[in-house]
Design a protein around this motif. Structure first.
Motif, PDB file in Angstrom:
ATOM      1  N   ASP A  97     -25.772 -16.885  13.216  1.00 45.75           N
ATOM      2  CA  ASP A  97     -25.058 -15.941  12.777  1.00 45.75           C
ATOM      3  C   ASP A  97     -24.768 -17.452  11.344  1.00 45.75           C
ATOM      4  O   ASP A  97     -23.664 -16.701  10.420  1.00 45.75           O
ATOM      5  CB  ASP A  97     -23.637 -16.047  13.352  1.00 45.75           C
ATOM      6  CG  ASP A  97     -23.960 -14.813  14.115  1.00 45.75           C
ATOM      7  OD1 ASP A  97     -25.025 -14.516  14.811  1.00 45.75           O
ATOM      8  OD2 ASP A  97     -22.993 -14.368  14.575  1.00 45.75           O
ATOM      9  N   ALA A 114     -27.533 -19.211  20.218  1.00 46.58           N
ATOM     10  CA  ALA A 114     -28.493 -20.099  19.220  1.00 46.58           C
ATOM     11  C   ALA A 114     -28.506 -21.643  19.931  1.00 46.58           C
ATOM     12  O   ALA A 114     -29.517 -22.109  19.593  1.00 46.58           O
ATOM     13  CB  ALA A 114     -27.943 -19.606  17.863  1.00 46.58           C
ATOM     14  N   GLU A 132     -16.920   0.014  18.763  1.00 47.46           N
ATOM     15  CA  GLU A 132     -17.042  -0.724  19.819  1.00 47.46           C
ATOM     16  C   GLU A 132     -15.737  -0.229  21.037  1.00 47.46           C
ATOM     17  O   GLU A 132     -16.076   0.014  21.789  1.00 47.46           O
ATOM     18  CB  GLU A 132     -17.798  -1.414  20.469  1.00 47.46           C
ATOM     19  CG  GLU A 132     -19.562  -1.452  20.004  1.00 47.46           C
ATOM     20  CD  GLU A 132     -20.350  -2.601  19.554  1.00 47.46           C
ATOM     21  OE1 GLU A 132     -19.982  -3.237  20.316  1.00 47.46           O
ATOM     22  OE2 GLU A 132     -21.025  -2.560  18.862  1.00 47.46           O
ATOM     23  N   ALA A 146     -19.844 -18.047  14.036  1.00 51.17           N
ATOM     24  CA  ALA A 146     -19.371 -17.166  13.708  1.00 51.17           C
ATOM     25  C   ALA A 146     -18.044 -17.058  13.281  1.00 51.17           C
ATOM     26  O   ALA A 146     -17.901 -17.359  14.739  1.00 51.17           O
ATOM     27  CB  ALA A 146     -19.715 -16.393  12.603  1.00 51.17           C
ATOM     28  N   LEU A 169     -11.216 -10.263  18.144  1.00 49.33           N
ATOM     29  CA  LEU A 169     -12.364 -10.255  19.806  1.00 49.33           C
ATOM     30  C   LEU A 169     -13.494 -11.333  18.915  1.00 49.33           C
ATOM     31  O   LEU A 169     -14.125 -11.157  18.268  1.00 49.33           O
ATOM     32  CB  LEU A 169     -12.773  -9.189  19.956  1.00 49.33           C
ATOM     33  CG  LEU A 169     -13.334  -8.615  21.225  1.00 49.33           C
ATOM     34  CD1 LEU A 169     -13.774  -9.420  22.457  1.00 49.33           C
ATOM     35  CD2 LEU A 169     -13.884  -7.600  21.168  1.00 49.33           C
ATOM     36  N   SER A 195     -19.136 -20.473  10.542  1.00 43.62           N
ATOM     37  CA  SER A 195     -18.281 -21.656  11.384  1.00 43.62           C
ATOM     38  C   SER A 195     -18.810 -23.261  10.266  1.00 43.62           C
ATOM     39  O   SER A 195     -19.997 -23.863  11.235  1.00 43.62           O
ATOM     40  CB  SER A 195     -17.879 -21.673  12.663  1.00 43.62           C
ATOM     41  OG  SER A 195     -17.533 -20.486  13.089  1.00 43.62           O
ATOM     42  N   GLU A 215     -15.602 -24.195  22.963  1.00 42.50           N
ATOM     43  CA  GLU A 215     -15.482 -23.829  24.156  1.00 42.50           C
ATOM     44  C   GLU A 215     -15.536 -24.382  25.604  1.00 42.50           C
ATOM     45  O   GLU A 215     -16.320 -25.029  25.583  1.00 42.50           O
ATOM     46  CB  GLU A 215     -15.727 -22.195  23.874  1.00 42.50           C
ATOM     47  CG  GLU A 215     -15.526 -20.935  23.238  1.00 42.50           C
ATOM     48  CD  GLU A 215     -16.235 -20.423  23.526  1.00 42.50           C
ATOM     49  OE1 GLU A 215     -16.326 -18.950  24.247  1.00 42.50           O
ATOM     50  OE2 GLU A 215     -16.656 -19.689  22.112  1.00 42.50           O
ATOM     51  N   PRO A 232     -22.019  -9.499  23.330  1.00 44.46           N
ATOM     52  CA  PRO A 232     -22.642  -8.369  22.947  1.00 44.46           C
ATOM     53  C   PRO A 232     -20.921  -7.674  24.763  1.00 44.46           C
ATOM     54  O   PRO A 232     -21.093  -6.142  23.439  1.00 44.46           O
ATOM     55  CB  PRO A 232     -23.687  -7.450  23.044  1.00 44.46           C
ATOM     56  CG  PRO A 232     -24.653  -9.258  22.366  1.00 44.46           C
ATOM     57  CD  PRO A 232     -23.846 -10.274  22.806  1.00 44.46           C
TER      58      PRO A 232
HETATM   59  C1  LIG Z   1     -17.488  -8.622  20.572  1.00 42.14           C
HETATM   60  C2  LIG Z   1     -19.031  -8.860  19.954  1.00 42.14           C
HETATM   61  C3  LIG Z   1     -20.158  -7.889  20.377  1.00 42.14           C
HETATM   62  C4  LIG Z   1     -21.502  -7.879  19.732  1.00 42.14           C
HETATM   63  N1  LIG Z   1     -21.831  -6.766  19.246  1.00 42.14           N
HETATM   64  C5  LIG Z   1     -23.228  -7.005  19.155  1.00 42.14           C
HETATM   65  C6  LIG Z   1     -24.878  -6.339  19.782  1.00 42.14           C
HETATM   66  O1  LIG Z   1     -24.159  -4.949  20.315  1.00 42.14           O
HETATM   67  N2  LIG Z   1     -25.842  -5.549  18.759  1.00 42.14           N
HETATM   68  C7  LIG Z   1     -25.539  -7.551  18.141  1.00 42.14           C
HETATM   69  O2  LIG Z   1     -27.049  -7.521  18.029  1.00 42.14           O
HETATM   70  N3  LIG Z   1     -24.579  -8.070  18.677  1.00 42.14           N
HETATM   71  C8  LIG Z   1     -23.744  -7.523  18.424  1.00 42.14           C
HETATM   72  N4  LIG Z   1     -22.904  -8.658  18.633  1.00 42.14           N
HETATM   73  C9  LIG Z   1     -23.512 -10.514  17.426  1.00 42.14           C
HETATM   74  C10 LIG Z   1     -24.176 -11.604  18.088  1.00 42.14           C
HETATM   75  O3  LIG Z   1     -23.485 -11.557  19.402  1.00 42.14           O
HETATM   76  C11 LIG Z   1     -24.044 -13.021  17.505  1.00 42.14           C
HETATM   77  O4  LIG Z   1     -25.287 -12.200  16.457  1.00 42.14           O
HETATM   78  C12 LIG Z   1     -24.197 -14.500  18.168  1.00 42.14           C
HETATM   79  O5  LIG Z   1     -23.406 -14.218  19.065  1.00 42.14           O
HETATM   80  C13 LIG Z   1     -24.440 -15.085  17.326  1.00 42.14           C
HETATM   81  O6  LIG Z   1     -24.779 -15.846  18.417  1.00 42.14           O
HETATM   82  P1  LIG Z   1     -24.495 -17.567  17.175  1.00 42.14           P
HETATM   83  O7  LIG Z   1     -25.411 -18.784  18.865  1.00 42.14           O
HETATM   84  O8  LIG Z   1     -25.564 -17.925  15.684  1.00 42.14           O
HETATM   85  O9  LIG Z   1     -22.939 -17.783  17.342  1.00 42.14           O
HETATM   86  P2  LIG Z   1     -21.956 -17.614  18.251  1.00 42.14           P
HETATM   87  O10 LIG Z   1     -21.783 -16.794  19.072  1.00 42.14           O
HETATM   88  O11 LIG Z   1     -20.837 -17.118  17.396  1.00 42.14           O
HETATM   89  O12 LIG Z   1     -21.554 -19.109  19.177  1.00 42.14           O
HETATM   90  C14 LIG Z   1     -21.307 -20.360  18.364  1.00 42.14           C
HETATM   91  C15 LIG Z   1     -20.890 -20.816  18.732  1.00 42.14           C
HETATM   92  O13 LIG Z   1     -20.347 -22.258  18.660  1.00 42.14           O
HETATM   93  C16 LIG Z   1     -19.263 -22.874  18.863  1.00 42.14           C
HETATM   94  N5  LIG Z   1     -18.783 -23.562  17.759  1.00 42.14           N
HETATM   95  C17 LIG Z   1     -17.778 -23.522  16.537  1.00 42.14           C
HETATM   96  N6  LIG Z   1     -17.945 -24.167  16.061  1.00 42.14           N
HETATM   97  C18 LIG Z   1     -17.495 -25.966  16.506  1.00 42.14           C
HETATM   98  C19 LIG Z   1     -18.059 -26.459  16.843  1.00 42.14           C
HETATM   99  N7  LIG Z   1     -17.161 -27.168  15.109  1.00 42.14           N
HETATM  100  N8  LIG Z   1     -18.411 -27.502  17.824  1.00 42.14           N
HETATM  101  C20 LIG Z   1     -18.623 -27.221  18.844  1.00 42.14           C
HETATM  102  N9  LIG Z   1     -18.969 -25.859  19.202  1.00 42.14           N
HETATM  103  C21 LIG Z   1     -18.828 -25.011  18.239  1.00 42.14           C
HETATM  104  C22 LIG Z   1     -18.354 -21.898  19.052  1.00 42.14           C
HETATM  105  O14 LIG Z   1     -17.071 -21.718  20.043  1.00 42.14           O
HETATM  106  C23 LIG Z   1     -19.223 -20.968  19.960  1.00 42.14           C
HETATM  107  O15 LIG Z   1     -19.217 -21.173  21.130  1.00 42.14           O
HETATM  108  C24 LIG Z   1     -21.440  -9.358  19.235  1.00 42.14           C
HETATM  109  C25 LIG Z   1     -20.804  -9.899  18.024  1.00 42.14           C
HETATM  110  C26 LIG Z   1     -19.286  -9.961  19.141  1.00 42.14           C
HETATM  111  C27 LIG Z   1     -18.463 -11.132  19.183  1.00 42.14           C
END
Ligand SMILES: Cc1cc2nc3c(=O)[nH]c(=O)nc-3n(C[C@H](O)[C@H](O)[C@H](O)COP(=O)(O)OP(=O)(O)OC[C@H]3O[C@@H](n4cnc5c(N)ncnc54)[C@H](O)[C@@H]3O)c2cc1C
Length: 380
Positions: free
Chosen positions: A269, A12, A151, A104, A121, A234, A35, A43
């Motif tokens: 998330d 995102a 998975e 999250a 994970l 988070s 990170e 995924p």
């Molecule tokens: C192993 C795995 C498999 C998945 N498989 C699927 C799938 O098959 N199909 C599907 O639809 N969805 C899947 N998902 C879910 C999907 O990956 C998530 O919905 C998606 O990653 C959400 O993206 P995001 O950017 O909102 O959050 P995230 O991917 O959680 O990214 C948030 C980022 O913010 C960073 N962060 C947190 N706190 C701070 C802070 N204070 N300061 C700076 N950075 C910070 C974190 O380190 C992270 O890098 C999977 C998730 C996982 C973990």
């Protein structure tokens, strides 16, 4: 020059920064990432990445780190609304516009502290640890029978590792899907030779170089434990500065603005987003939802166009022979109806007369028509 700060350097965060750049070439954009990685997608981490069919290059998001200043390994530790600034361990980042995209993180299970033999994970670092272990171990125990657990079990079986899934409910995924879908997922795992320990809670002890798992009625030795018992948004770094909802997510309106703020948006998330078609806030943990909400959040802040997020939310889970596709909100509390489709299964979840969600199992060709059907049901 307007300054946009994005907190969270994954899906995102990256997508909102890239879209903001498209909308305003002059914007000063900084992405703060906890990170020490270029933005990547999660995924594959439970699937192809473990199997070695998806490389670390391919896990990376397209254009990762381009068009904005990425401050990696630089987590936000506070938000000062009075000063319009984000605090980091390295200093402060002042902003005119702010996007919260911190995603999250896994719930920790008491008695299962993360270490070399206990993996939660979420990150590519976790996946590297798991991948390396799967190449040398004989037996894996997965605590928590959710999508990630299922998975990982499929991937581990493909690598020849014996797998036991321990789940406290009577069925896998009972908090996410209805009984018909649970049954198909359980049958697929059992066909692959995964042992299911249902209605079971566990304790973990160290015994020589292995771990002993006890689940009340029996005990077994295992080489590695993966814990997958859900995630929570988070938000702790916000220190209460922004409104949160009951689901733990940051309260966001239908356009992406955090409730009560015209210069702060949130996506992915971490966001509890008001969905106009459902008439209530919803928080998802789906790749596509995070990817699309990110565009709305950037649009809301950077351009004058405010576009409500009205997509029918979509997520998927690839479990080898089984492709599970989730549309809308298939709450397990709703009655599950099965309709016959060629070659696969389709399950509908209704609230009153409205179809709130649906799940396809091995029926991807039904996806577009089903999406339209849910849309018209919710719109009527
Ligand atoms: C192993 C795995 C498999 C998945 N498989 C699927 C799938 O098959 N199909 C599907 O639809 N969805 C899947 N998902 C879910 C999907 O990956 C998530 O919905 C998606 O990653 C959400 O993206 P995001 O950017 O909102 O959050 P995230 O991917 O959680 O990214 C948030 C980022 O913010 C960073 N962060 C947190 N706190 C701070 C802070 N204070 N300061 C700076 N950075 C910070 C974190 O380190 C992270 O890098 C999977 C998730 C996982 C973990």
């Amino acid at each position: 020059m307007r300054r946009l700060v994005v907190v969270g350097g994954a899906l995102a965060g990256h997508r909102s920064a890239v879209h903001a750049r498209r909308l305003d070439p002059d914007l000063d954009i900084t992405v703060l990432a906890a990170e020490d990685e270029l933005p990547y997608q999660r995924p594959p981490l439970s699937k192809g990445y473990l199997l070695g069919t998806v490389s670390s290059q391919r896990v990376r998001l397209r254009g990762a780190g381009e068009g904005y200043r990425l401050l990696a390994a630089n987590p936000a530790i506070g938000l000062d609304l009075a000063q319009s600034s984000v605090l980091t361990s390295d200093g402060i980042q002042s902003f005119d516009l702010l996007i919260i995209a911190t995603g999250a993180q896994p719930h920790r299970l008491e008695g299962f502290p993360p270490d070399q033999d206990v993996v939660y994970l979420r990150t590519v670092g976790d996946a590297n640890l798991l991948k390396e272990a799967l190449a040398r171990i004989h037996h894996l125990t997965i605590v928590g029978g959710g999508f990630i657990g299922a998975e990982v079990a499929v991937s581990a079986r493909r690598l020849g590792v014996e797998v036991t899934i321990v789940e406290q409910s009577a069925h896998l995924l009972s908090r996410a899907v209805g009984p018909g879908v649970s049954r198909l997922i359980e049958e697929n795992l059992q066909r692959l030779g995964v042992e299911l320990a249902l209605e079971s809670t566990t304790k973990l002890e160290a015994v020589n170089n292995r771990r002993l798992v006890r689940d009340g009625s029996r005990e077994w030795l295992t080489d590695l434990v993966v814990v997958g018992v859900g995630v929570h948004p988070s938000t702790e770094w916000l220190g209460g500065a922004l409104p949160l909802r009951e689901d733990g997510g940051v309260a966001v309106n239908e356009f992406g603005f955090v409730d009560g703020f015209s210069q702060i948006a949130a996506a992915g998330d971490v966001a509890s987003w008001h969905h106009p078609l459902y008439g209530r806030p919803l928080r998802f943990e789906h790749f596509e939802v995070a990817a699309n909400q990110a565009l709305h959040a950037a649009e809301a802040l950077v351009s004058d166009k405010h576009i409500a997020y009205t997509d029918i939310p979509f997520g998927w889970s690839d479990q080898g022979e089984l492709l599970v596709q989730i549309l809308g909100v298939p709450s397990p509390g709703l009655a599950e109806e099965e309709e016959s489709v060629d070659g696969g299964n389709m399950f509908l979840y209704r609230r009153d007369d409205r179809i709130e969600g649906a799940i396809l199992v091995n029926a991807p060709e039904e996806l577009t028509a089903l999406r339209d059907r849910i849309l018209s049901s919710l719109s009527s």
